[in-house]
Design an enzyme around this catalytic site. Structure first.
Site, PDB file in Angstrom:
ATOM      1  N   PHE A  33     -40.035 -41.115   1.561  1.00  0.00           N
ATOM      2  CA  PHE A  33     -39.658 -40.938   0.232  1.00  0.00           C
ATOM      3  C   PHE A  33     -40.430 -42.112  -0.665  1.00  0.00           C
ATOM      4  O   PHE A  33     -40.081 -42.000  -1.925  1.00  0.00           O
ATOM      5  CB  PHE A  33     -38.104 -41.322   0.215  1.00  0.00           C
ATOM      6  CG  PHE A  33     -37.616 -42.578   0.911  1.00  0.00           C
ATOM      7  CD1 PHE A  33     -37.825 -43.856   0.011  1.00  0.00           C
ATOM      8  CD2 PHE A  33     -37.282 -42.630   1.995  1.00  0.00           C
ATOM      9  CE1 PHE A  33     -37.418 -45.048   0.715  1.00  0.00           C
ATOM     10  CE2 PHE A  33     -37.040 -44.011   2.675  1.00  0.00           C
ATOM     11  CZ  PHE A  33     -36.767 -44.983   1.734  1.00  0.00           C
ATOM     12  N   LYS A  51     -36.377 -47.020  -6.729  1.00  0.00           N
ATOM     13  CA  LYS A  51     -36.960 -45.979  -5.647  1.00  0.00           C
ATOM     14  C   LYS A  51     -38.303 -45.764  -6.519  1.00  0.00           C
ATOM     15  O   LYS A  51     -38.265 -44.865  -7.339  1.00  0.00           O
ATOM     16  CB  LYS A  51     -36.030 -44.985  -5.311  1.00  0.00           C
ATOM     17  CG  LYS A  51     -36.782 -43.933  -4.489  1.00  0.00           C
ATOM     18  CD  LYS A  51     -35.781 -42.802  -4.225  1.00  0.00           C
ATOM     19  CE  LYS A  51     -36.460 -41.576  -3.589  1.00  0.00           C
ATOM     20  NZ  LYS A  51     -35.723 -40.469  -3.485  1.00  0.00           N
ATOM     21  N   ASP A 143     -30.545 -32.543   2.516  1.00  0.00           N
ATOM     22  CA  ASP A 143     -31.116 -33.543   3.124  1.00  0.00           C
ATOM     23  C   ASP A 143     -30.172 -34.622   3.621  1.00  0.00           C
ATOM     24  O   ASP A 143     -30.329 -35.868   3.700  1.00  0.00           O
ATOM     25  CB  ASP A 143     -32.523 -34.340   2.558  1.00  0.00           C
ATOM     26  CG  ASP A 143     -33.391 -35.253   3.607  1.00  0.00           C
ATOM     27  OD1 ASP A 143     -33.259 -35.109   4.712  1.00  0.00           O
ATOM     28  OD2 ASP A 143     -33.841 -36.233   2.996  1.00  0.00           O
TER      29      ASP A 143
END
Length: 832
Positions: A33, A51, A143
């Site tokens: 990711f 992120k 997910d």
């Protein structure tokens, strides 16, 4: 600064950040990711998470994907969904709330969790997924796995990583990237692997949720032994699922319910899997989770009626999105319902054993607001507020039920705010609905102080093993609370044998190095009580393994005393010192030898412990083993390099002296076989034979005589072995020495023979054995015969024995005739 509506940075209500607004960049995670950084906002003065994309250069497509993920997370604002604040321009990244505990994956791998916490995590994950599936159209996560379930500082769930999330039916299998596939494949349902063109639905997340349940219950990774992705895919398609070993020997009954639910959720046919969302009861899956985690005495009524508890309280739940204002109303609901109004029923889930019914805690009626009623309608949010702390808690009335039965005798608490368990810094950026509020109450002059009430509640919860209650009431400032006994809550949990409570305290950073008034740390107590699970938890933290209590014992001393091989190995792995001594100079090796723990001795020997290390008064481990008669340890130690079987203590005793003194015949024999000197003398010139004769251990004395011990050797006071045996009245030993031709005429202190000593102490049977014409009338240096000494000591039976064998009565004897005892009477009769 806000982005313009016409640019790629159009974020609706989300904010656009510049890198200059953050400082202290710290990388906390990475993977397919991208990378996750912990940063501090310059103006907000709080920690956030960013992120970032895995690519150094982000093109428009990647930027749009990031924006889409941010919008989905913004759209899915809920107490169990990770809050997102916006986008960072450069580096391009998603700005989110920082989760101090990290991911569930990390937590599961770190240490055993309390069962109540595991149940709460499962419950909160189910509720979060239910919220996503109740959206219109349903938002599919696609997910769901422990790595994407984050936990805040108080271990509440925040579902994250919506990079693959799609609206129902709008995504196909080919959208799945190979990045991070290895960590995801075990959570993919078989239809996703098998059917490339299949439209996704909510049953995909249901399957993933089942694997999450398995991971939480077992604290393992699914298919961890399988290293090939294709092999995992083939197994899943063929119907193989993670194995179901016994989750725990002492697992709660709720595990069985959850296992059955889990097996339904991972069915190969998605049509037979339950759903999160639904009508009336908020969906079949939510209902099943609640049924598994609520008290087993409750039962579901017919659809639409709710869950009936034994108290006849009926809980109805409705869809959280029945109105567009439901999220706001949920927050308002939490503010209107203080934590103090959330009560435990008599049938809360107990991780140790089923609690006994307490009818006084569960009333037949429920009062809420101003109108009493039997049946109350509760929204999902209200139900969750009742369940999120202990999972197994039910709804009760407010004031009159505010205490458990064990606390009902306490006065109500005084005024003062209780925090919800969220620090002031954390609460500023917590997601809406994640705070549980409590209100001040009117003070009373007769009330106990707030601290005293809280302390009693905590003590009651720990002593009773009520982990769910402890999870609810424990505040950060109370973790290291000192009790009246000087112990901490962690001490109390270990002492009460409440391992689950100890786990929760440690998860909340209880100090494992605190000592009580006796100087004992929780590690001392856990090792002493052989609570292996707690020992492992304590040693996993920064702990002083060599801390000493008031007797200067370390935890390793206790492990050595108990023969606890497991704790010993764990302590040694944490570099526990093997040379620490207690107040008597004993190391753990000394203690193990003293208590006959051969397995511990062998472990310590393999660690290279010096067996020649002396304790108090120069006692070696071999001395302790010989003294206690532990033959296998004596054999083991005596054969170690550099060990002398004739090593002497400070008073000159050898292991053979100690074995002879306690009558350990087999130990004495093996020591002699290993060349121990049978005539070695102590500081008092005592040989092992002297010691054996004095204590009356005839078999050991015979062994020593046959192995060459000197019969006539004298102590520093002038006693022979026969003197000592006669003085102490050991007839069998006296007979042995006489048979071995010991000199009955040998003179000791005061020029007394063995007969003098036996007569003076009234041992008539020994006198019978020793009396003869040669010795019966011998005088000592004071001019006293055996008869004089027996009469002087008023030993009538001994006097009679001597007279029967012809002892001579003279003037010295006659002076005792004026007495009134039996001996004087015998003398007068004999003279007449």
């Amino acid at each position: 600064m806000e982005g313009d509506g016409g640019t790629p940075w159009a974020l609706a209500l989300l904010r656009t950040f510049d890198a200059g607004e953050f400082t202290g960049w710290e990388k906390v995670g990475s993977g397919g990711f991208g990378q996750v950084y912990k940063v501090r906002h310059v103006h907000w003065k709080t920690w956030l998470a960013i992120k970032c994309s895995p690519s150094l250069h982000v093109d428009d497509r990647e930027r749009m994907e990031l924006l889409e993920e941010a919008k989905k997370m913004e759209m899915a604002k809920f107490r169990y969904i990770l809050p997102v604040y916006g986008i960072c321009r450069e580096p391009v990244g998603l700005v989110m709330e920082y989760m101090e505990t990290g991911s569930l994956e990390k937590l599961l791998a770190s240490e055993p969790l309390p069962w109540d916490l595991r149940f709460r995590i499962i419950h909160e994950t189910a509720v979060g997924m239910n919220f996503l599936h109740c959206m219109a159209p349903p938002l599919l996560h696609l997910d769901l796995k422990p790595a994407n379930i984050l936990l805040d500082a108080h271990y509440h769930v925040k579902i994250s990583d919506f990079g693959l999330a799609k609206c129902n039916g709008l995504s196909h299998s080919h959208d799945l990237s190979m990045d991070g596939l290895f960590g995801t494949i075990a959570y993919l349902p078989p239809e996703r692997i098998r059917e490339k063109s299949r439209l996704f639905d909510t049953k995909h997340d249901v399957y993933s949720f089942a694997i999450v349940i398995w991971g939480v219950l077992t604290q393992k990774k699914p298919f961890a032994d399988e290293k090939n992705i294709l092999h995992i895919m083939v197994k899943v398609v063929k119907g193989h699922r993670p194995e179901l070993p016994p989750v725990c020997r002492a697992r709660p009954r709720a595990c069985s319910h959850l296992i059955r639910l889990m097996q339904r959720c991972w069915q190969g046919d998605p049509r037979v899997r339950p759903t999160f969302q639904g009508n009336g009861l908020n969906g079949e899956l939510i209902r099943q989770v609640l049924a598994a985690l609520l008290p087993v005495t409750g039962r579901w009524r017919s659809p639409g009626e709710g869950f009936r508890l034994e108290s006849e309280v009926i809980i109805r739940v409705t869809c959280p999105l029945s109105s567009p204002q439901e999220i706001t109303s949920e927050t308002e609901d939490l503010c209107e319902k203080p934590d103090d109004e959330v009560k435990e029923t008599a049938h809360d889930l107990d991780v140790k054993s089923p609690p006994e019914p307490r009818s006084e805690v569960v009333p037949a009626r429920l009062k809420r607001a101003s109108a009493p009623t039997f049946d109350n309608d509760y929204s999902l949010s209200e139900l969750l507020s009742q369940l999120d702390s202990g999972v197994s808690q039910a709804v009760e009335g407010p004031e009159e039920l505010s205490r458990s039965s064990s606390e009902s005798k306490l006065p109500s608490s005084g005024s003062g705010k209780r925090l919800s368990g969220v620090s002031s810094v954390d609460s500023a950026f917590s997601s809406r609905g994640s705070l549980s509020l409590s209100f001040e109450r009117e003070p009373s002059t007769s009330d106990l102080g707030t601290t005293d009430v809280q302390k009693k509640k905590l003590v009651d919860a720990i002593v009773s093993g009520d982990t769910s209650k402890l999870m609810k009431i424990l505040q950060p400032q109370d973790v290291d609370l000192a009790l009246d006994s000087g112990a901490s809550l962690l001490h109390l949990a270990v002492e009460a044998g409440q391992e689950e409570c100890a786990k929760w305290l440690l998860l909340n950073n209880a100090n494992p190095n605190l000592s009580n008034r006796r100087g004992s740390t929780p590690l001392h107590m856990a090792v002493e009580r052989r609570v292996r699970g707690v020992v492992e938890l304590l040693l996993a933290r920064k702990i002083s393994v060599n801390a000493k209590d008031e007797d200067q014992w370390t935890a390793l001393h206790f492990a050595a005393q108990n023969g606890d091989e497991s704790s010993t190995r764990l302590l040694l792995e944490k570099n526990a010192s093997v040379n620490e001594v207690d107040f008597e100079g004993r190391t753990p090796m000394h203690v193990a030898c003293q208590h006959g723990q051969e397995n511990i001795v062998r472990i310590l020997l393999r660690r290279g412990v010096d067996v020649s290390l002396q304790g108090k008064d120069a006692w070696l481990p071999l001395h302790y083993a010989a003294w206690q008669g532990h033959l296998p340890i004596v054999k083991l130690l005596a054969k170690q390099p550099g060990v002398s079987v004739n090593a002497q203590t400070l008073d000159g005793r050898t292991p053979l002296h100690l074995a002879a003194q306690r009558g350990h015949y087999r130990v004495a024999r093996i020591l002699i076989d290993l060349c121990s000197d049978v005539n070695v003398c102590s500081l008092l010139a005592q040989t092992p034979l002297h010691v054996a004769a004095e204590t009356g251990h005839t078999s050991t004395a015979r062994l020593l005589l046959h192995r060459g011990a000197g019969k006539e050797a004298m102590t520093s006071d002038g006693y022979t072995a026969l003197h000592l045996a006669a003085r102490n009245g050991h007839l069998a030993t006296v007979k042995l020495l006489v048979e071995e031709k010991a000199d009955v005429l040998a003179r000791g202190p005061l020029n007394q023979t063995a007969l003098h000593l036996a007569a003076a102490h009234g041992h008539s049977e020994v006198v019978e054995e020793l009396v003869s014409a040669d010795v019966i009338d011998l005088f000592d240096e004071q001019g006293l015969s055996a008869l004089h000494l027996a009469a002087q000591g008023r030993h009538a039976q001994t006097v009679e024995t001597l007279l029967r064998h012809g002892a001579h009565i003279n003037l010295q004897s006659l002076k005792f005739q004026g007495g009134h005892g039996p001996a004087a009477t015998l003398l007068r009769r004999s003279k007449t």
